[in-house]
Structure formats: C-alpha cells, structure tokens
Design a protein around this motif. Structure first.
Motif, short mmCIF file in Angstrom:
data_model
loop_
_atom_site.label_atom_id
_atom_site.label_comp_id
_atom_site.label_asym_id
_atom_site.label_seq_id
_atom_site.Cartn_x
_atom_site.Cartn_y
_atom_site.Cartn_z
N SER A 6 0.82 -1.21 0.00
CA SER A 6 0.00 0.00 0.00
C SER A 6 0.85 1.26 0.00
O SER A 6 1.88 1.35 0.68
N GLU B 73 -0.86 4.16 0.62
CA GLU B 73 -1.87 5.07 1.15
C GLU B 73 -1.17 6.30 1.72
O GLU B 73 -0.26 6.20 2.55
N PRO B 74 -1.58 7.49 1.28
CA PRO B 74 -0.85 8.70 1.68
C PRO B 74 -0.98 9.02 3.16
O PRO B 74 -2.02 8.77 3.78
N ARG B 75 0.07 9.58 3.71
CA ARG B 75 0.04 10.10 5.07
C ARG B 75 -0.56 11.51 5.04
O ARG B 75 -0.54 12.18 4.00
N TYR C 20 5.43 11.46 -1.58
CA TYR C 20 5.26 10.44 -0.55
C TYR C 20 6.62 9.84 -0.24
O TYR C 20 7.57 9.98 -1.03
#
Length: 426
Positions: free
Chosen positions: A10, A12-14, A57
């Motif tokens: 993954s 998935e952005p912070r 990212y």
C-alpha cells in the motif's frame, strides 16, 4: 511502471502538514537521507520533536526507483579526495562506506524491514581490451577489489565476451522501495512525524515555509537530492541526470544456470556510460543505465522518467550481454533523476550559524551513502565529535554549475562523447 513500487504494498498517503508547527528538527525530504537522519536522531534522543516534510510520498524519488545496490561506492573520485585530504582521507572514507553496507543490513534486520537483502558483492566485467586495462588499474587503486580471470568473472556473471573483471564483497542487492517504506515506518514507530503532500517553498534560518504554514525549528535539514534545484536559489546547486531501468519477468533456472549471479551479485562492466544490474529475490533481471538527456534548466518532470530511445538501448544491451533474453519481454520500465554536483563530490554538513544542514550529491551511489549521511548529520545536530564528523566529505561545498545554456550544452556533450567512446570500444 516501477517494479519496486508496484510490489511494495500500500502507498496510502500520510496526512499533509495541517498548519504551522514548532519542532526541534525539520527535515525536508522523505527519501533515504531524510529518513536515516530522522532514524538516528530519534534513536539517540527520543525526546526530540522531528518533523519530516515530503512533497510527494516517502520514497517517491531515487530512494524508491534505484537499481537496488547498497554498495560501498563513494561518488567523489579517489584521486580528488587524495589531493584534498591525502591518502588517509581516502582510506577513512572507504572504511566508513564498507561499514555502512553492513549497518544498513543490521538495521533492516533490527527493524524487521523485509528488503530482500543479499550481500553477494559486485562483479564488474571487462569485455574489451580497453575495459580490461581499466579493471587492472581499478584493482591498483582499491584494496577491496580482486582481479578476476576470464573464467572467474564468467562464473560469477555469464555474459558474452568476458575477458576478466573485478569483484568486491562490499555490496548487497536489495528491494529499494521496501527499504525506504520500511524505514519510514521505523521512524514513525520512534515518534517522528512524516507529513506527505507538503512541499517546501523556502528553507531559511529557523524555518521551512510551506503552503500550509511555517515549520519553525532551530535545525533545518535539506535532504532533497535531485530535486534541490526546485528550491529558491538552488537552481545551479545540483544537476538532475536521469537514469532508466528495465526488468524482465521471473526467469527460469535454465537461464540462471548460464547467467550465474548465484549469490545475487550486482553486476556492471567497465564501459564509460554506466550500466548496472541485479538478480532479484524472485529471479527477475533488473537492468539500468545512464544515457537519458539532461533537461534544460535542471528541470525534473514525470515525463522524463520514460525515454523510449533509452529503454530500447537498454533492451539491446541486455540481449547483447545475455543472448538468451533476446525474445524475453520487458515487464517493467521506469526511471528517475540522480543528483550530480559540479565537482562530482558528495557532501554533508551543518552550518551552525544558520542551523541549516544538508547532504547529497550522491551521483547515483546514494543507497549506502545516504545512511552514512544520516548518521553523520545526527552527530552534527547533537554536537557529537565522532569518527564520522571527521570524515573528509563533512563540510565540503561544491561549486555551482555553469549557468544555462552552458550547463545544457556541456552535460549533454559529455554524454554523447562517452557514448561514442563506448561504441568505439575505447
């Protein structure tokens, strides 16, 4: 498509920076340099408030795109180091880089980072008489290299026309995106906050300005490597040069029986325009090289990651090295920029007057060098006198590149010259 990032899980952005904050250390860039710096600072001083700011990212840049060599290669030419710091400086840097390879492997185990680590060393082939002479000269300059006969070199890497080569044990093949993503998790576990989607607009004494507000910190670290020219006043600090890579599907045992790389040695040869390769943990062959043009004004763009002419050239070279791959498809092709200073000298430092620190200029050898930079920056920030802070690259300031259009003409002329020399087998 980037093989490494497509197999990392993954992305998935912070969360991005929510607004102005105060920290003890602000680090700009969530690649290897920024994350290693955060890691060693947080380990040494858990109470520090450390904020890492990343435009995209964690691992977006070269840290998630490279060829997967964690090597002891240091980009500054040994002859230049010797002139400036004597033979002792060269030896000190070499020993520090050799130890760095093992340090990265140690942390990967300690932090449970599954990055397909395999310390099989590097075999560099000589495939023309001129390359063989360069191999012999290289062995005279580096005490970690051994000269290989044609049979010894071909046994390690069964390419065509092998006349000899060199071998060093000081390199590990890795999955670079798993390393950088695992490192991001490790620093967060130690209390560091990573803000993604947060570009730095300006670095100044005691502060980093962003669209969401200012991060105030007495220490600000620039860890932006090839993207440094995007910062105000830094256009001529680094030249971003693109390196492109292709990957095959997993290859059968019958191929590897002839191709070798049984210990997952990384491999190259002594041509002037760099090529590099590795056998991955799932038996793909990942192969890359330079040759893409430098873009006017030190620009970096996503479109520059894909140069069909360069990909085609890599495909031809791969088939020439390993004829059995002549009809094997390429499943992944990608690229990215590496940062090259005008004197090809990597550097790390901290200006105690302004609190501004930096590291970079790795010339494509950043997987290992960034770890050494992170450990060194941690000592500098904490004002610890150590063997690392005494190394000759600490405090070095590279000259600025020439203004355009001289920079564009010069860099691309050199690229064409070395391409011609390789074609002529000089």
């Amino acid at each position: 498509m980037n093989l490494w990032l497509s197999t990392v899980g993954s992305l998935e952005p912070r969360p991005s920076l929510p607004g102005p904050i105060v920290a003890d250390v602000a680090i700009v860039g969530a690649g290897y340099t920024g994350l290693w710096t955060a890691y060693y600072l947080a380990r040494a001083e858990p109470s520090l408030r450390i904020a890492v700011l990343e435009k995209e990212y964690a691992g977006f840049g070269a840290s998630g795109r490279n060829g997967g060599w964690c090597s002891a290669l240091f980009p500054t030419p040994a002859s230049l180091l010797a002139r400036q710091h004597g033979r002792a400086g060269v030896v000190a840097m070499r020993r520090a880089m050799e130890a760095t390879v093992d340090e990265v492997g140690r942390v990967a185990v300690a932090e449970d980072i599954d990055c397909d680590w395999a310390k099989g060393g590097t075999v560099t082939l000589a495939r023309t008489p001129a390359q063989l002479r360069r191999a012999e000269a290289a062995v005279q300059e580096a005490d970690d290299l051994v000269l290989l006969s044609a049979d010894e070199a071909a046994k390690r890497c069964g390419a065509t026309r092998v006349l000899g080569g060199t071998y060093t044990p000081n390199c590990a093949a890795i999955h670079p995106a798993r390393l950088v993503r695992g490192l991001a998790r490790a620093v967060e576990d130690r209390g560091v906050t990573i803000y993604e989607g947060t570009p730095a607009l300006r670095l100044r004494k005691g502060a980093v300005d962003t669209p969401a507000g200012t991060v105030r910190a007495p220490v600000v670290i620039r860890a932006t490597e090839a993207y440094t020219p995007e910062l105000p006043g830094m256009r001529r600090a680094i030249a971003p040069i693109y390196s492109l890579i292709v990957a095959t599907p997993p290859l059968p045992d019958s191929f590897w029986a002839d191709a070798g790389l049984a210990e997952r040695e990384t491999f190259s040869d002594f041509r002037r325009l760099i090529i590099y390769g590795q056998r991955t943990a799932d038996n793909r062959l990942v192969f890359g090289g330079r040759g893409a043009p430098y873009h006017f004004g030190s620009r970096t763009r996503p479109a520059y990651d894909r140069e069909p002419r360069v990909f085609a050239g890599l495909r031809r070279t791969l088939a020439e090295l390993f004829p059995a791959l002549g009809t094997v498809p390429i499943t992944h092709a990608w690229g990215g920029a590496v940062g090259i200073p005008a004197d090809w000298s990597a550097s790390v430092g901290l200006d105690r007057t302004t609190g501004l620190g930096w590291a970079g200029g790795y010339v494509g050898d950043g997987v290992g060098t960034a770890n050494l930079a992170g450990r060194t920056l941690a000592d500098l920030v904490l004002d610890v006198d150590s063997e690392l802070t005494a190394l000759p690259w600490v405090g070095h300031r590279s000259p600025r590149w020439a203004p355009e259009p001289l920079r564009w003409v010069g860099v691309n002329a050199v690229r064409k010259l070395v391409t011609w020399a390789d074609a002529a087998r000089l």
